[in-house]
Design a protein around this motif. Structure first.
Motif, PDB file in Angstrom:
ATOM      1  N   PRO A  30       0.832  -1.214   0.000  1.00  0.00           N
ATOM      2  CA  PRO A  30       0.000   0.000   0.000  1.00  0.00           C
ATOM      3  C   PRO A  30       0.862   1.257   0.000  1.00  0.00           C
ATOM      4  O   PRO A  30       2.037   1.236   0.388  1.00  0.00           O
ATOM      5  CB  PRO A  30      -0.784  -0.117   1.320  1.00  0.00           C
ATOM      6  CG  PRO A  30      -0.621  -1.532   1.768  1.00  0.00           C
ATOM      7  CD  PRO A  30       0.712  -1.980   1.254  1.00  0.00           C
ATOM      8  N   PHE A  34      -1.267   4.603   4.057  1.00  0.00           N
ATOM      9  CA  PHE A  34      -1.944   3.448   4.649  1.00  0.00           C
ATOM     10  C   PHE A  34      -1.381   3.139   6.034  1.00  0.00           C
ATOM     11  O   PHE A  34      -2.097   2.669   6.918  1.00  0.00           O
ATOM     12  CB  PHE A  34      -1.780   2.243   3.727  1.00  0.00           C
ATOM     13  CG  PHE A  34      -2.396   0.968   4.241  1.00  0.00           C
ATOM     14  CD1 PHE A  34      -3.749   0.724   4.112  1.00  0.00           C
ATOM     15  CD2 PHE A  34      -1.600  -0.004   4.831  1.00  0.00           C
ATOM     16  CE1 PHE A  34      -4.317  -0.454   4.578  1.00  0.00           C
ATOM     17  CE2 PHE A  34      -2.160  -1.193   5.299  1.00  0.00           C
ATOM     18  CZ  PHE A  34      -3.523  -1.416   5.172  1.00  0.00           C
ATOM     19  N   THR A  46      -2.042   0.994  -4.244  1.00  0.00           N
ATOM     20  CA  THR A  46      -0.995   0.011  -3.957  1.00  0.00           C
ATOM     21  C   THR A  46       0.022   0.031  -5.090  1.00  0.00           C
ATOM     22  O   THR A  46      -0.133   0.770  -6.074  1.00  0.00           O
ATOM     23  CB  THR A  46      -1.572  -1.412  -3.822  1.00  0.00           C
ATOM     24  OG1 THR A  46      -1.962  -1.892  -5.115  1.00  0.00           O
ATOM     25  CG2 THR A  46      -2.775  -1.437  -2.876  1.00  0.00           C
ATOM     26  N   ASP A  52      -6.735  -1.355  -5.404  1.00  0.00           N
ATOM     27  CA  ASP A  52      -6.812  -0.385  -4.311  1.00  0.00           C
ATOM     28  C   ASP A  52      -7.259  -1.105  -3.048  1.00  0.00           C
ATOM     29  O   ASP A  52      -7.876  -2.171  -3.098  1.00  0.00           O
ATOM     30  CB  ASP A  52      -7.808   0.739  -4.626  1.00  0.00           C
ATOM     31  CG  ASP A  52      -7.315   1.678  -5.710  1.00  0.00           C
ATOM     32  OD1 ASP A  52      -6.121   1.635  -6.049  1.00  0.00           O
ATOM     33  OD2 ASP A  52      -8.154   2.440  -6.245  1.00  0.00           O
TER      34      ASP A  52
END
Length: 224
Positions: A30, A34, A46, A52
């Motif tokens: 990520p 994140f 990501t 995602d």
């Protein structure tokens, strides 16, 4: 964000921490936000431009996946049993988030009927699992009066809001600290990879490829 991206729904809290090593092993990285505890973002890019991640409450993961808003997710088996969504396929036990769903009562209760499930006739139970709780007691021929709570469950018997609680138990230390004891274990719980059935049909190549990544890291050969 790529509107054609697959979306992986992950639960907040302790399961999220357990998911991070799995993501790393599956080469799903990520974006930095994140990992920022102060970030208010809920959707993250990501290293895969077609994937995602969204971060939601654990109980909401199943709903996002069931309605196809997320194609995949990580969800506790307790949540799957509570909602029993037909649109969810759960192909993999990820071997994380182990705990148990249990019935608990005050440890010093003078009502001996509570300590003997065979003698329950009608009982008030505090829980965030109303459907699962009703099914559990119905099998015993018991009419359960459900009190819906989403936190501080242990206070319910202490303050006489309910006779019993049904909640997740890990070490049991929280129950003990609040003067409660387990009466019965309903089911052992772990986290599963879940998939929306429609998405599996329409995006089978990408979803199967992601599923295989997780399957490989969970294999005995990978663990060796």
């Amino acid at each position: 964000m790529n509107n054609n991206s697959l979306i992986l729904a992950l639960p907040k809290g302790r399961i999220l921490k357990a998911c991070i090593p799995l993501l790393e092993k599956a080469n799903i990285i990520p974006e930095p936000a994140f990992f920022d505890a102060d970030s208010r973002l809920l959707r993250f890019k990501t290293n895969d431009p077609e994937l995602d991640i969204i971060r939601v409450r654990s109980f909401d993961v199943a709903t996002f996946v069931a309605f196809g808003t997320a194609s995949l997710g990580v969800c506790g088996s307790d949540v799957l049993m509570e909602f029993d969504y037909p649109d969810i396929y759960a192909p993999l036990d990820l071997n994380i988030g182990h705990c148990r769903l249990s019935v608990a009562q005050l440890a010093n209760t003078k009502d001996k009927n509570l300590g003997d499930p065979a003698r329950w006739s009608q009982i008030r139970v505090a829980t965030k699992y109303p459907n699962l709780t009703r099914r559990f007691f119905a099998k015993k021929g018991v009419q359960a009066d459900i009190v819906n709570l989403h936190g501080a469950m242990e206070l319910a018997p202490v303050l006489k809001l309910s006779h019993l609680i049904i909640d997740l138990v890990d070490t049991g230390s929280t129950l003990k600290a609040n003067g409660l004891q387990e009466v019965e274990t309903i089911v052992d719980v772990s986290s599963r990879l879940i998939i929306n059935r429609t998405a599996l049909k329409t995006q089978s190549v990408r979803i199967n490829a992601l599923t295989e990544r997780f399957r490989q890291i969970l294999s005995p050969q990978s663990a060796a």
